[in-house]
Design a protein around this motif. Structure first.
Motif, short mmCIF file in Angstrom:
data_model
loop_
_atom_site.label_atom_id
_atom_site.label_comp_id
_atom_site.label_asym_id
_atom_site.label_seq_id
_atom_site.Cartn_x
_atom_site.Cartn_y
_atom_site.Cartn_z
N PRO A 112 0.84 -1.20 0.00
CA PRO A 112 0.00 0.00 0.00
C PRO A 112 0.87 1.25 0.00
N GLN A 117 -4.93 3.14 1.35
CA GLN A 117 -4.67 1.83 0.77
C GLN A 117 -4.35 0.80 1.86
N TYR A 120 -7.51 -0.26 3.37
CA TYR A 120 -8.22 -1.09 2.39
C TYR A 120 -7.73 -2.54 2.46
N SER A 132 -15.11 -0.60 -1.99
CA SER A 132 -14.05 0.40 -2.15
C SER A 132 -14.55 1.46 -3.11
N GLY A 139 -6.06 3.12 -6.77
CA GLY A 139 -5.61 1.75 -6.55
C GLY A 139 -6.69 0.78 -6.11
N LYS A 140 -7.96 1.18 -6.24
CA LYS A 140 -9.06 0.33 -5.77
C LYS A 140 -9.05 -1.04 -6.45
N LEU A 143 -5.35 -3.08 -6.23
CA LEU A 143 -5.10 -3.73 -4.95
C LEU A 143 -6.06 -4.89 -4.70
N ASP A 298 -5.70 10.54 -2.33
CA ASP A 298 -5.16 9.18 -2.33
C ASP A 298 -4.74 8.71 -3.71
#
Length: 319
Positions: A112, A117, A120, A132, A139-140, A143, A298
């Motif tokens: 992350p 992140q 998450y 998310s 980065g949803k 990741l 983010d």
């Protein structure tokens, strides 16, 4: 007048040198920017020059990263970037690096890159269903897919199901060339692209041929139940409330569901409600279900992406 000082750090070997210098001395330039000092790398040593307090902080950071590198199997450029971003090279970072996501047969690591992140990833580990929600570039999806592949390789799940609605950017399937599969493939292409980054091509092809990894449009989920599976629904803002209910009720035993989406980029026909907007109110108080929210702060893509998102938000708020 501020006091200028110079300190040198001697590195033990070429491996340590590369860890701190980075490719084309990229990490040295980041250290300069972070601590507002001059950093010069020559041979196996680094000279730090600047305000005494900042030089001291930079040296402490480098020493700590080198110490951590002796306690974990590998330390990558991304690890150092993460530590710089968090201004954190303490025990918490060491634990994070020990528990980082290993997603590839060639030992590629993903960590992350910011607190959102990190939250998450922790939420995915702790909950059966995670939503998310946030803008592009946070980065949803990446990741979620990394965690899915990580679970598969670690034998924590039997298969991975990646799903997307076949609705995007105003295009309609009927206007696209080819048969049904050829019409659908463009919508699923981003998922394939991410997988090719995470897995060697031969291994990915094996998984796909054996349906251990399956990529399919949301409509294909009706009537199925997924046990021992890690399921990711991407671009969920383009699902209707009925589709969202249908998808979530596919959850079987020993499975996880991750739902990602950006509620500011809905491509459904005018007047059609988004299942991702509605579900936030319906499921918010159920144990085992978590919602993780990202903002433009983010974004981990090019810095201009943050500015673009802010500009569109500003225009929306001024209407």
């Amino acid at each position: 007048m501020r006091k200028i000082t110079t300190q040198k750090i001697f590195l033990a070997n070429k491996e340590q040198t590369l860890k701190i210098f980075g490719r084309n001395d990229k990490l040295l330039r980041l250290l300069e920017k972070k601590f507002n000092i001059t950093v010069i790398g020559r041979g196996d040593d680094i000279s730090l020059k600047g305000k005494a307090s900042e030089v001291s902080k930079a040296k402490e950071f480098i020493d700590k990263m080198l110490s951590i590198s002796q306690k974990v199997n590998t330390i990558t450029e991304d690890d150092i970037l993460f530590a710089l971003d968090q201004n954190n090279a303490g025990p918490g970072l060491e634990e994070a690096l020990k528990d980082r996501i290993q997603v590839s047969t060639n030992r590629k690591h993903i960590v992350p890159k910011n607190p959102a992140q990190q939250k998450y990833v922790e939420s995915i580990k702790e909950n059966e269903i995670v939503f998310s929600i946030g803008p592009a570039g946070t980065g949803k999806t990446y990741l979620a897919m990394a965690m899915a592949v990580h679970y598969l390789i670690a034998k924590k799940t039997g298969r991975v199901i990646l799903v997307r609605p076949a609705v995007e950017a105003g295009e309609k399937l009927g206007f696209l060339p080819g048969d049904l599969q050829e019409k659908i493939n463009p919508y699923l292409r981003p998922l394939y692209d991410a997988l090719y980054e995470m897995l060697e091509a031969d291994k990915l092809h094996q998984y796909l041929q054996r349906n251990i990894i399956e990529i399919a449009p949301l409509a294909y989920m009706r009537g199925r139940t997924f046990n021992d599976s890690f399921i990711v629904l991407d671009e969920a803002q383009n699902s209707t409330p009925e589709q969202m209910k249908m998808f979530l009720t596919r959850l079987g035993f020993d499975s996880k569901v991750i739902v990602t989406g950006d509620i500011t980029q809905i491509d459904l026909p005018g007047g059609t409600a988004s299942g991702l907007i509605e579900v936030q109110h319906i499921l918010k108080d159920i144990k085992g279900i978590d919602f993780v929210y990202f903002t433009e702060k983010d974004v981990v893509r090019h810095k201009l992406v943050q500015e673009i998102i802010r500009a569109y938000e500003k225009q929306k708020n001024n209407k």
